[in-house]
Design a protein around this motif. Structure first.
Motif, PDB file in Angstrom:
ATOM      1  N   THR A  53      30.820  64.996  77.166  1.00 44.22           N
ATOM      2  CA  THR A  53      30.421  64.603  75.814  1.00 44.22           C
ATOM      3  C   THR A  53      29.567  63.342  75.866  1.00 44.22           C
ATOM      4  O   THR A  53      29.772  62.471  76.722  1.00 44.22           O
ATOM      5  CB  THR A  53      31.653  64.350  74.927  1.00 44.22           C
ATOM      6  OG1 THR A  53      32.476  63.344  75.530  1.00 44.22           O
ATOM      7  CG2 THR A  53      32.453  65.632  74.748  1.00 44.22           C
ATOM      8  N   TYR A  54      28.626  63.263  74.908  1.00 47.51           N
ATOM      9  CA  TYR A  54      27.718  62.111  74.829  1.00 47.51           C
ATOM     10  C   TYR A  54      27.566  61.688  73.376  1.00 47.51           C
ATOM     11  O   TYR A  54      27.391  62.526  72.486  1.00 47.51           O
ATOM     12  CB  TYR A  54      26.334  62.471  75.385  1.00 47.51           C
ATOM     13  CG  TYR A  54      26.353  63.057  76.769  1.00 47.51           C
ATOM     14  CD1 TYR A  54      26.308  62.246  77.883  1.00 47.51           C
ATOM     15  CD2 TYR A  54      26.407  64.442  76.951  1.00 47.51           C
ATOM     16  CE1 TYR A  54      26.303  62.774  79.162  1.00 47.51           C
ATOM     17  CE2 TYR A  54      26.416  64.985  78.226  1.00 47.51           C
ATOM     18  CZ  TYR A  54      26.367  64.156  79.325  1.00 47.51           C
ATOM     19  OH  TYR A  54      26.377  64.693  80.573  1.00 47.51           O
ATOM     20  N   PRO A  55      27.607  60.382  73.107  1.00 43.12           N
ATOM     21  CA  PRO A  55      27.376  59.915  71.737  1.00 43.12           C
ATOM     22  C   PRO A  55      25.895  59.974  71.386  1.00 43.12           C
ATOM     23  O   PRO A  55      25.031  59.733  72.235  1.00 43.12           O
ATOM     24  CB  PRO A  55      27.888  58.470  71.776  1.00 43.12           C
ATOM     25  CG  PRO A  55      27.724  58.048  73.200  1.00 43.12           C
ATOM     26  CD  PRO A  55      27.947  59.289  74.031  1.00 43.12           C
ATOM     27  N   GLN A  56      25.592  60.301  70.129  1.00 36.33           N
ATOM     28  CA  GLN A  56      24.224  60.305  69.629  1.00 36.33           C
ATOM     29  C   GLN A  56      24.099  59.151  68.639  1.00 36.33           C
ATOM     30  O   GLN A  56      24.820  59.101  67.636  1.00 36.33           O
ATOM     31  CB  GLN A  56      23.906  61.640  68.950  1.00 36.33           C
ATOM     32  CG  GLN A  56      24.123  62.859  69.846  1.00 36.33           C
ATOM     33  CD  GLN A  56      23.156  62.895  71.010  1.00 36.33           C
ATOM     34  OE1 GLN A  56      21.942  62.847  70.814  1.00 36.33           O
ATOM     35  NE2 GLN A  56      23.688  62.976  72.221  1.00 36.33           N
ATOM     36  N   TYR A  57      23.196  58.218  68.911  1.00 33.45           N
ATOM     37  CA  TYR A  57      23.085  57.009  68.108  1.00 33.45           C
ATOM     38  C   TYR A  57      22.016  57.139  67.026  1.00 33.45           C
ATOM     39  O   TYR A  57      20.961  57.747  67.229  1.00 33.45           O
ATOM     40  CB  TYR A  57      22.757  55.814  69.001  1.00 33.45           C
ATOM     41  CG  TYR A  57      23.870  55.470  69.968  1.00 33.45           C
ATOM     42  CD1 TYR A  57      24.904  54.623  69.583  1.00 33.45           C
ATOM     43  CD2 TYR A  57      23.890  56.002  71.253  1.00 33.45           C
ATOM     44  CE1 TYR A  57      25.931  54.309  70.466  1.00 33.45           C
ATOM     45  CE2 TYR A  57      24.914  55.702  72.141  1.00 33.45           C
ATOM     46  CZ  TYR A  57      25.929  54.855  71.743  1.00 33.45           C
ATOM     47  OH  TYR A  57      26.950  54.554  72.610  1.00 33.45           O
ATOM     48  N   THR A  90      26.521  61.168  65.652  1.00 31.54           N
ATOM     49  CA  THR A  90      27.157  62.436  66.019  1.00 31.54           C
ATOM     50  C   THR A  90      27.527  62.396  67.489  1.00 31.54           C
ATOM     51  O   THR A  90      27.169  61.468  68.216  1.00 31.54           O
ATOM     52  CB  THR A  90      26.215  63.636  65.769  1.00 31.54           C
ATOM     53  OG1 THR A  90      25.026  63.463  66.561  1.00 31.54           O
ATOM     54  CG2 THR A  90      25.860  63.778  64.300  1.00 31.54           C
ATOM     55  N   TRP A  91      28.231  63.423  67.914  1.00 39.85           N
ATOM     56  CA  TRP A  91      28.596  63.580  69.331  1.00 39.85           C
ATOM     57  C   TRP A  91      28.058  64.922  69.825  1.00 39.85           C
ATOM     58  O   TRP A  91      28.055  65.910  69.091  1.00 39.85           O
ATOM     59  CB  TRP A  91      30.107  63.531  69.506  1.00 39.85           C
ATOM     60  CG  TRP A  91      30.671  62.147  69.414  1.00 39.85           C
ATOM     61  CD1 TRP A  91      30.972  61.474  68.267  1.00 39.85           C
ATOM     62  CD2 TRP A  91      30.974  61.277  70.500  1.00 39.85           C
ATOM     63  NE1 TRP A  91      31.448  60.225  68.571  1.00 39.85           N
ATOM     64  CE2 TRP A  91      31.472  60.074  69.933  1.00 39.85           C
ATOM     65  CE3 TRP A  91      30.889  61.387  71.875  1.00 39.85           C
ATOM     66  CZ2 TRP A  91      31.869  59.003  70.710  1.00 39.85           C
ATOM     67  CZ3 TRP A  91      31.291  60.313  72.657  1.00 39.85           C
ATOM     68  CH2 TRP A  91      31.771  59.130  72.081  1.00 39.85           C
ATOM     69  N   GLN A 143      26.829  70.050  68.771  1.00 42.73           N
ATOM     70  CA  GLN A 143      26.943  68.738  68.144  1.00 42.73           C
ATOM     71  C   GLN A 143      28.051  68.757  67.104  1.00 42.73           C
ATOM     72  O   GLN A 143      28.220  69.748  66.383  1.00 42.73           O
ATOM     73  CB  GLN A 143      25.627  68.322  67.481  1.00 42.73           C
ATOM     74  CG  GLN A 143      24.565  67.870  68.480  1.00 42.73           C
ATOM     75  CD  GLN A 143      23.375  67.223  67.801  1.00 42.73           C
ATOM     76  OE1 GLN A 143      23.062  67.525  66.654  1.00 42.73           O
ATOM     77  NE2 GLN A 143      22.709  66.324  68.505  1.00 42.73           N
ATOM     78  N   ILE A 162      26.905  55.142  66.288  1.00 37.95           N
ATOM     79  CA  ILE A 162      27.090  56.550  66.646  1.00 37.95           C
ATOM     80  C   ILE A 162      27.070  57.413  65.390  1.00 37.95           C
ATOM     81  O   ILE A 162      27.857  57.197  64.459  1.00 37.95           O
ATOM     82  CB  ILE A 162      28.419  56.754  67.403  1.00 37.95           C
ATOM     83  CG1 ILE A 162      28.392  55.972  68.728  1.00 37.95           C
ATOM     84  CG2 ILE A 162      28.660  58.230  67.673  1.00 37.95           C
ATOM     85  CD1 ILE A 162      29.689  56.046  69.496  1.00 37.95           C
ATOM     86  N   SER A 210      32.636  64.412  65.633  1.00 33.89           N
ATOM     87  CA  SER A 210      33.448  63.634  66.580  1.00 33.89           C
ATOM     88  C   SER A 210      33.354  64.272  67.962  1.00 33.89           C
ATOM     89  O   SER A 210      32.952  65.436  68.105  1.00 33.89           O
ATOM     90  CB  SER A 210      34.907  63.587  66.130  1.00 33.89           C
ATOM     91  OG  SER A 210      35.476  64.883  66.165  1.00 33.89           O
ATOM     92  N   ALA A 211      33.750  63.497  68.954  1.00 30.04           N
ATOM     93  CA  ALA A 211      33.733  64.023  70.312  1.00 30.04           C
ATOM     94  C   ALA A 211      34.678  65.203  70.439  1.00 30.04           C
ATOM     95  O   ALA A 211      34.374  66.203  71.105  1.00 30.04           O
ATOM     96  CB  ALA A 211      34.109  62.926  71.304  1.00 30.04           C
TER      97      ALA A 211
END
Length: 237
Positions: free
Chosen positions: A96-100, A108-109, A59, A106, A62-63
């Protein structure tokens, strides 16, 4: 000019129809009595290969940050494993996936990296340790037969299936009082080996942070290979 054009096109249409119709209605057995037969041969062969699947999750704010960390671990692992002559079909991938968080913003990534490669089961058992970067976890093992073993099995089974098919054709012809038979359309279906057998695995950290001791099943099992023949037999008078 218009009349000439109509005369020129008409024979073309008639010619196409005359050629097309007999092909569509052609009978392979030419109105002889016919039967459809099937023959199948199969056997179990040992799973002498294993595919190891590794994962790493990081994590970041940013991505790019998360992806860079995963990419570094994968690059390090690929460089080390590529030098091992026993490692085959080395593959890796990053997503990669965004964490909301609150209000669907968003926060974290997350970057997920995967690494997979194949080895001979006995070779992996004898060596016992593989060098992959710290953070990679062995998610599962998939056992399957080698291509050489599978091809040899297919060749044996094809011979066996053809013998079965011929024996059935002989039996049917004699049973219906026919002197002989000819073969019509024949299809061979090579189903190959079954899907790799997955097994959950545990990875144990060794003294070296780049070394993982892999637990390999003592009996990786077997896979079934099948070959079937379907065809039409035309019975002669």
């Amino acid at each position: 000019m218009k009349n000439n054009l109509r005369v020129a096109l008409f024979p073309t249409v008639v010619l196409f129809t005359a050629l097309h119709t007999p092909v569509a209605s052609a009978d392979v057995c030419e109105k002889q009595p016919a039967v459809n037969l099937n023959a199948t041969a199969s056997e179990d062969i040992n799973n002498d290969m294993v595919r190891l699947n590794w994962t790493i999750q990081v994590q970041g704010a940013s991505a790019n940050e998360a992806m860079s960390a995963v990419n570094k671990a994968l690059e390090q692992s690929v460089a080390t494993l590529s030098a091992n002559k026993d490692v085959q079909k080395l593959r890796n991938n990053i997503q990669t996936y965004p964490q909301y968080g609150k209000q669907q913003i968003i926060s974290t990534w997350q970057a997920v990296g995967t690494l997979s490669f194949e080895m001979n089961v006995q070779t992996l058992k004898s060596k016992g340790a593989l060098k992959v970067a710290d953070g990679l976890v062995l998610s599962n093992l998939e056992y399957f037969p080698s291509e050489a073993q599978t091809q040899a099995s297919r060749a044996r089974l094809l011979d066996e299936a053809m013998k079965q098919f011929q024996a059935k054709a002989d039996h049917v012809a004699k049973g219906f009082g026919r002197t002989a038979y000819t073969l019509g359309e024949i299809s061979v279906n090579d189903e190959g080996a079954g899907r790799p057998m997955p097994m959950m695995a545990r990875a144990y950290a060794a003294a070296d942070s780049m070394s993982k001791s892999v637990e390999v099943a003592t009996a990786p099992g077997s896979s079934q290979v099948s070959v079937s023949i379907n065809g039409r037999v035309c019975l002669k008078p």
